[in-house]
Design a protein around this motif. Structure first.
Motif, PDB file in Angstrom:
ATOM      1  N   GLY A   2      84.129 -60.929  -3.565  1.00 59.32           N
ATOM      2  CA  GLY A   2      85.133 -59.881  -3.760  1.00 59.32           C
ATOM      3  C   GLY A   2      86.447 -60.279  -3.119  1.00 59.32           C
ATOM      4  O   GLY A   2      86.721 -61.456  -2.899  1.00 59.32           O
ATOM      5  N   ASN A 134      75.628 -46.133  -7.558  1.00 60.36           N
ATOM      6  CA  ASN A 134      76.599 -47.178  -7.230  1.00 60.36           C
ATOM      7  C   ASN A 134      77.620 -46.620  -6.245  1.00 60.36           C
ATOM      8  O   ASN A 134      78.486 -45.825  -6.617  1.00 60.36           O
ATOM      9  CB  ASN A 134      77.289 -47.662  -8.509  1.00 60.36           C
ATOM     10  CG  ASN A 134      78.251 -48.804  -8.211  1.00 60.36           C
ATOM     11  OD1 ASN A 134      78.564 -49.092  -7.057  1.00 60.36           O
ATOM     12  ND2 ASN A 134      78.719 -49.454  -9.246  1.00 60.36           N
ATOM     13  N   TYR A 135      77.486 -47.038  -4.993  1.00 61.33           N
ATOM     14  CA  TYR A 135      78.342 -46.466  -3.940  1.00 61.33           C
ATOM     15  C   TYR A 135      79.296 -47.500  -3.358  1.00 61.33           C
ATOM     16  O   TYR A 135      79.754 -47.369  -2.228  1.00 61.33           O
ATOM     17  CB  TYR A 135      77.467 -45.871  -2.827  1.00 61.33           C
ATOM     18  CG  TYR A 135      76.346 -45.000  -3.342  1.00 61.33           C
ATOM     19  CD1 TYR A 135      76.613 -43.963  -4.229  1.00 61.33           C
ATOM     20  CD2 TYR A 135      75.021 -45.215  -2.962  1.00 61.33           C
ATOM     21  CE1 TYR A 135      75.585 -43.154  -4.730  1.00 61.33           C
ATOM     22  CE2 TYR A 135      73.986 -44.401  -3.445  1.00 61.33           C
ATOM     23  CZ  TYR A 135      74.279 -43.387  -4.332  1.00 61.33           C
ATOM     24  OH  TYR A 135      73.278 -42.594  -4.815  1.00 61.33           O
ATOM     25  N   LYS A 136      79.569 -48.546  -4.145  1.00 60.06           N
ATOM     26  CA  LYS A 136      80.358 -49.664  -3.634  1.00 60.06           C
ATOM     27  C   LYS A 136      81.747 -49.216  -3.154  1.00 60.06           C
ATOM     28  O   LYS A 136      82.227 -49.652  -2.119  1.00 60.06           O
ATOM     29  CB  LYS A 136      80.500 -50.734  -4.720  1.00 60.06           C
ATOM     30  CG  LYS A 136      80.664 -52.146  -4.178  1.00 60.06           C
ATOM     31  CD  LYS A 136      80.605 -53.189  -5.292  1.00 60.06           C
ATOM     32  CE  LYS A 136      81.934 -53.287  -6.001  1.00 60.06           C
ATOM     33  NZ  LYS A 136      81.900 -53.400  -7.447  1.00 60.06           N
ATOM     34  N   HIS A 137      82.372 -48.331  -3.930  1.00 58.42           N
ATOM     35  CA  HIS A 137      83.721 -47.858  -3.577  1.00 58.42           C
ATOM     36  C   HIS A 137      83.727 -47.152  -2.218  1.00 58.42           C
ATOM     37  O   HIS A 137      84.673 -47.281  -1.443  1.00 58.42           O
ATOM     38  CB  HIS A 137      84.286 -46.951  -4.663  1.00 58.42           C
ATOM     39  CG  HIS A 137      83.368 -45.823  -5.063  1.00 58.42           C
ATOM     40  ND1 HIS A 137      82.079 -46.033  -5.553  1.00 58.42           N
ATOM     41  CD2 HIS A 137      83.538 -44.480  -5.053  1.00 58.42           C
ATOM     42  CE1 HIS A 137      81.520 -44.858  -5.826  1.00 58.42           C
ATOM     43  NE2 HIS A 137      82.378 -43.904  -5.521  1.00 58.42           N
ATOM     44  N   GLN A 139      81.378 -47.690   0.155  1.00 57.11           N
ATOM     45  CA  GLN A 139      81.052 -48.718   1.150  1.00 57.11           C
ATOM     46  C   GLN A 139      82.305 -49.504   1.531  1.00 57.11           C
ATOM     47  O   GLN A 139      82.528 -49.800   2.703  1.00 57.11           O
ATOM     48  CB  GLN A 139      79.985 -49.670   0.570  1.00 57.11           C
ATOM     49  CG  GLN A 139      79.448 -50.676   1.580  1.00 57.11           C
ATOM     50  CD  GLN A 139      78.749 -50.013   2.765  1.00 57.11           C
ATOM     51  OE1 GLN A 139      77.776 -49.290   2.601  1.00 57.11           O
ATOM     52  NE2 GLN A 139      79.262 -50.240   3.970  1.00 57.11           N
ATOM     53  N   GLU A 140      83.148 -49.807   0.527  1.00 55.17           N
ATOM     54  CA  GLU A 140      84.377 -50.557   0.797  1.00 55.17           C
ATOM     55  C   GLU A 140      85.309 -49.776   1.717  1.00 55.17           C
ATOM     56  O   GLU A 140      85.899 -50.324   2.634  1.00 55.17           O
ATOM     57  CB  GLU A 140      85.106 -50.896  -0.511  1.00 55.17           C
ATOM     58  CG  GLU A 140      84.642 -52.206  -1.110  1.00 55.17           C
ATOM     59  CD  GLU A 140      85.226 -52.472  -2.497  1.00 55.17           C
ATOM     60  OE1 GLU A 140      86.228 -51.812  -2.877  1.00 55.17           O
ATOM     61  OE2 GLU A 140      84.671 -53.335  -3.195  1.00 55.17           O
TER      62      GLU A 140
END
Length: 337
Positions: A2, A134-137, A139-140
């Motif tokens: 990323g 999907n919890y990537k946003h 987590q970021e």
């Protein structure tokens, strides 16, 4: 890989984050050799400074971002009221955004507000986000040092502060209460079987039946996936006609109102023949006829708690990650005997 972060560069050269930060900002405190080495690496790897991370170090906006999934539930209005009240008392402003149950919208809001315009987030997940898991946003945001507090609909796997309703026990206690007042055929109507909280309420219902010695009957459980609450009644009429039911627990108010209407249409008197109880926090319950017995979720208290946790974190009053469980109460009105 990323986006390259300051953290990654620090790891690469085995130096502290502040060293990297100073090198990239051309600080006189860092030796020329180290500086050029770090700057060169950053350039080659296309490093873009994350102003969010920088500004978080340098300034606070005294603003909190709130993301709620829908405007249509009174519960979220209550939570919002609690957040705003606490935020104002502590000298913070709030920006509220609606994700409209959309994953993409939720991601966009987080990106939009992560440019340094807020200090932290209070979030309840959009339905799509929860279904995608999907919890990537989120987590970021957490990785970038933006505190996130989740409430009601939370991501089980994310390491962040959470404020939740005691859904399991709320449903379990309700079944026991219904049984004690003479109900034997207790139905469960869910409009949120996709959600973790819906699953918890269902599991609590099953546990409650087990506790009082009633056997679980699949025919007495109905999962409604229809989004339009105007259609609930048509689904519930045959459900009541085809099964022996003396009481219904619903995961929300709209379904409970529909259950009462359906009951009346098939000739049942409420609460004499049919008791109805909803998980709720709402206006409907007080204005329905008869007035509805509810498992109250204390939205305002939930909001106050979430805001307090976030602001305490921003002001470094606590660092550990907490999950606060808000107990439910049964508010007895006229829809139960």
């Amino acid at each position: 890989m990323g986006k390259l972060t300051i953290k990654d560069i620090a790891k690469e050269f085995n130096v502290s984050i502040s060293t990297v930060s100073k090198a990239l900002n051309d600080s006189y405190e860092i030796s020329e050799a180290t500086k050029s080495k770090i700057q060169k690496y950053a350039k080659e790897h296309n490093y873009k400074p994350n102003f969010n991370a920088l500004s978080l170090k340098n300034r606070s906006t005294k603003t909190i971002g709130i993301i709620i999934p829908t405007m249509l539930k009174y519960f979220f209005a209550q939570v919002f009221k609690g957040i705003e009240k606490t935020a104002l008392e502590r000298g913070y402003k709030v920006i509220a955004c609606i994700s409209n149950e959309s994953y993409t919208k939720e991601v966009e809001i987080i990106e939009m507000l992560s440019n340094g315009s807020i200090d932290g987030f209070i979030v309840s997940l959009a339905k799509e986000t929860e279904l995608k898991e999907n919890y990537k946003h989120l987590q970021e945001a957490i990785d970038n040092g933006t505190p996130v507090v989740m409430f009601d609909r939370v991501a089980q796997t994310l390491a962040c502060d959470k404020v939740i309703t005691d859904d399991f026990n709320g449903a379990q206690n309700t079944v026991e209460t219904l049984y004690k007042s003479g109900h034997k055929n207790i139905a469960f109507v869910s409009t949120m079987s996709d959600f973790h909280i819906g699953k918890q309420r269902f599991l609590g219902y099953k546990k409650g039946l087990e506790n009082v010695g009633l056997s679980y009957n699949d025919n007495l459980v109905i999962n409604i996936f229809e989004r339009d609450y105007k259609k609930y009644e048509a689904i519930l009429i045959p459900f009541l006609q085809n099964n022996k039911i003396d009481s219904i627990i619903t995961t929300g108010e709209s379904a409970a109102v529909a259950a009462m209407k359906a009951g009346l249409k098939v000739g049942l008197v409420i609460p004499k023949d049919l008791s109805v109880i909803a998980f709720s926090n709402g206006i409907l319950a007080r204005h329905s006829s008869p007035k509805m017995t509810t498992i109250s979720q204390h939205g305002e208290q939930m909001g106050e708690t979430a805001a307090k946790i976030l602001i305490d974190k921003l002001e470094k009053k606590h660092t550990e990650i907490v999950t606060k469980v808000i107990k439910t109460d049964l508010v007895i009105r006229d829809s139960t005997r």
